[in-house]
Design an enzyme around this catalytic site. Sequence first.
Site, PDB file in Angstrom:
ATOM      1  N   ARG A  51     -10.233   7.233   3.701  1.00 30.41           N
ATOM      2  CA  ARG A  51      -8.946   5.983   3.270  1.00 30.41           C
ATOM      3  C   ARG A  51      -9.048   6.353   1.527  1.00 30.41           C
ATOM      4  O   ARG A  51      -7.646   5.585   1.586  1.00 30.41           O
ATOM      5  CB  ARG A  51     -10.418   5.169   3.178  1.00 30.41           C
ATOM      6  N   ARG A  58     -21.654  -1.798   2.945  1.00 30.78           N
ATOM      7  CA  ARG A  58     -20.633  -3.403   3.541  1.00 30.78           C
ATOM      8  C   ARG A  58     -21.087  -4.124   4.486  1.00 30.78           C
ATOM      9  O   ARG A  58     -21.477  -3.359   6.078  1.00 30.78           O
ATOM     10  CB  ARG A  58     -19.791  -3.178   2.911  1.00 30.78           C
ATOM     11  N   ARG A  98       0.881  -1.750   0.104  1.00 36.88           N
ATOM     12  CA  ARG A  98       0.221  -0.268   0.312  1.00 36.88           C
ATOM     13  C   ARG A  98       1.000   1.129   0.058  1.00 36.88           C
ATOM     14  O   ARG A  98      -0.111   2.093  -0.263  1.00 36.88           O
ATOM     15  CB  ARG A  98      -0.693  -0.122   1.007  1.00 36.88           C
ATOM     16  N   ARG A 125     -18.121  -2.660   9.943  1.00 35.39           N
ATOM     17  CA  ARG A 125     -16.595  -2.159   9.827  1.00 35.39           C
ATOM     18  C   ARG A 125     -17.352  -1.018  10.603  1.00 35.39           C
ATOM     19  O   ARG A 125     -17.357  -0.102   9.585  1.00 35.39           O
ATOM     20  CB  ARG A 125     -15.967  -2.229   9.080  1.00 35.39           C
TER      21      ARG A 125
HETATM   22  P1  AMP Z   1      -8.592  -3.121   4.335  1.00 31.73           P
HETATM   23  O1  AMP Z   1      -9.469  -4.245   5.060  1.00 31.73           O
HETATM   24  O2  AMP Z   1      -7.535  -3.898   3.339  1.00 31.73           O
HETATM   25  O3  AMP Z   1      -9.382  -1.799   4.316  1.00 31.73           O
HETATM   26  O4  AMP Z   1      -7.579  -2.226   5.085  1.00 31.73           O
HETATM   27  C1  AMP Z   1      -8.182  -1.656   6.693  1.00 31.73           C
HETATM   28  C2  AMP Z   1      -7.074  -0.933   6.965  1.00 31.73           C
HETATM   29  O5  AMP Z   1      -6.038  -1.287   7.824  1.00 31.73           O
HETATM   30  C3  AMP Z   1      -6.587  -0.007   6.334  1.00 31.73           C
HETATM   31  O6  AMP Z   1      -7.300   1.303   6.157  1.00 31.73           O
HETATM   32  C4  AMP Z   1      -4.812   0.029   7.191  1.00 31.73           C
HETATM   33  O7  AMP Z   1      -5.306   0.922   8.236  1.00 31.73           O
HETATM   34  C5  AMP Z   1      -4.483  -0.913   8.172  1.00 31.73           C
HETATM   35  N1  AMP Z   1      -4.000  -1.584   6.600  1.00 31.73           N
HETATM   36  C6  AMP Z   1      -4.351  -2.848   5.437  1.00 31.73           C
HETATM   37  N2  AMP Z   1      -3.852  -3.127   4.948  1.00 31.73           N
HETATM   38  C7  AMP Z   1      -2.543  -2.480   5.660  1.00 31.73           C
HETATM   39  C8  AMP Z   1      -0.732  -2.249   4.696  1.00 31.73           C
HETATM   40  N3  AMP Z   1      -0.547  -2.956   3.604  1.00 31.73           N
HETATM   41  N4  AMP Z   1      -0.649  -0.599   5.314  1.00 31.73           N
HETATM   42  C9  AMP Z   1      -1.002  -0.081   5.903  1.00 31.73           C
HETATM   43  N5  AMP Z   1      -1.983  -0.475   6.410  1.00 31.73           N
HETATM   44  C10 AMP Z   1      -2.698  -1.473   6.040  1.00 31.73           C
END
Ligand code: AMP
Length: 284
Positions: A230, A175, A141, A219
């Site tokens: 985000r 969601r 990311r 969530r």
């Molecule tokens: P997601 O389900 O992929 O939207 O991830 C939920 C949250 O987890 C994100 O908003 C970040 O706070 C954290 N997160 C997930 N993957 C990463 C990553 N590769 N690097 C940094 N934070 C992450």
Amino acid sequence: MAAITRLLKPSPSPSSLSSLFKQSLSTTTAIVSDNIHPHQPLFQDPKPSRNFQWVFLGCPGVGKGTYASRLSNLLGVPHIATGDLVRHELSSSGPLSLQLAEIVNQGKLVSDEIIFNLLSKRLEAGESKGESGFILDGFPRTIRQAEILDEVTEIDLVVNLKLREDVLVEKCLGRRICSQCGKGFNVASINAKAENGRPGMSMAPLLPPQHCASKLITRADDTEQVVKERLRVYSEKSQPVEDFYKSQGKLMEFDLPGGIPESWPKLLEALNLDDYEVKRSAVA
Ligand code: AMP
């Protein structure tokens, strides 16, 4: 903490994740049998001695989890979502959970160190169970994460899923997750009008079966304010990752034409996997 240090500074030690990972790649064979192996996807460097190592990129809410998980079942490689690893850590009463909750609920990114630590543990656990290959979702990311991943192993293909922003927000707000089985659903019925040269788009809700319906949760980071943050963080930190892979010739852009019924067959076609599903079910 040792795992973080090992991954951030790959050492020649035989027990480092980097060497474990490379070792496992050189010794494992593809799960997919030769006679039904899909055509090599457009951007994939053929590596018949090991399993697929793919990355899914895309804004929050685009559907990375949905499509990565379907492909993972189809190809027999694990779907590893760093967001799931973070949420799992959050739901435990471990020392990290309070620290993580604050970051995640504001829509910010968790530090690279924490992410590498969680990912190292997940990969090591998978390796010990004989897993090989992966479809990574939500990782890398940041450019730093992409560079370190590049040092540790080779990525074959990066799929970048795209969807208009107003639809992304609606999808995140709709969601829901079953608190018991963990499956994801979406209660939003999307009918985005055509505007500014963009085609209109409809997506039917993905409703839960009866046994999940009373156990749905949302969530904490799927509120309008946090989703917008985000999306902002994605364009600042993660969009450069798309360019990183584009310059390596590994990026496959995929504009989602609608919901799962329209998008899944088109995605399979774009990946040259369209006849793979049919052949695989015929062999099963
Ligand atoms: P997601 O389900 O992929 O939207 O991830 C939920 C949250 O987890 C994100 O908003 C970040 O706070 C954290 N997160 C997930 N993957 C990463 C990553 N590769 N690097 C940094 N934070 C992450």
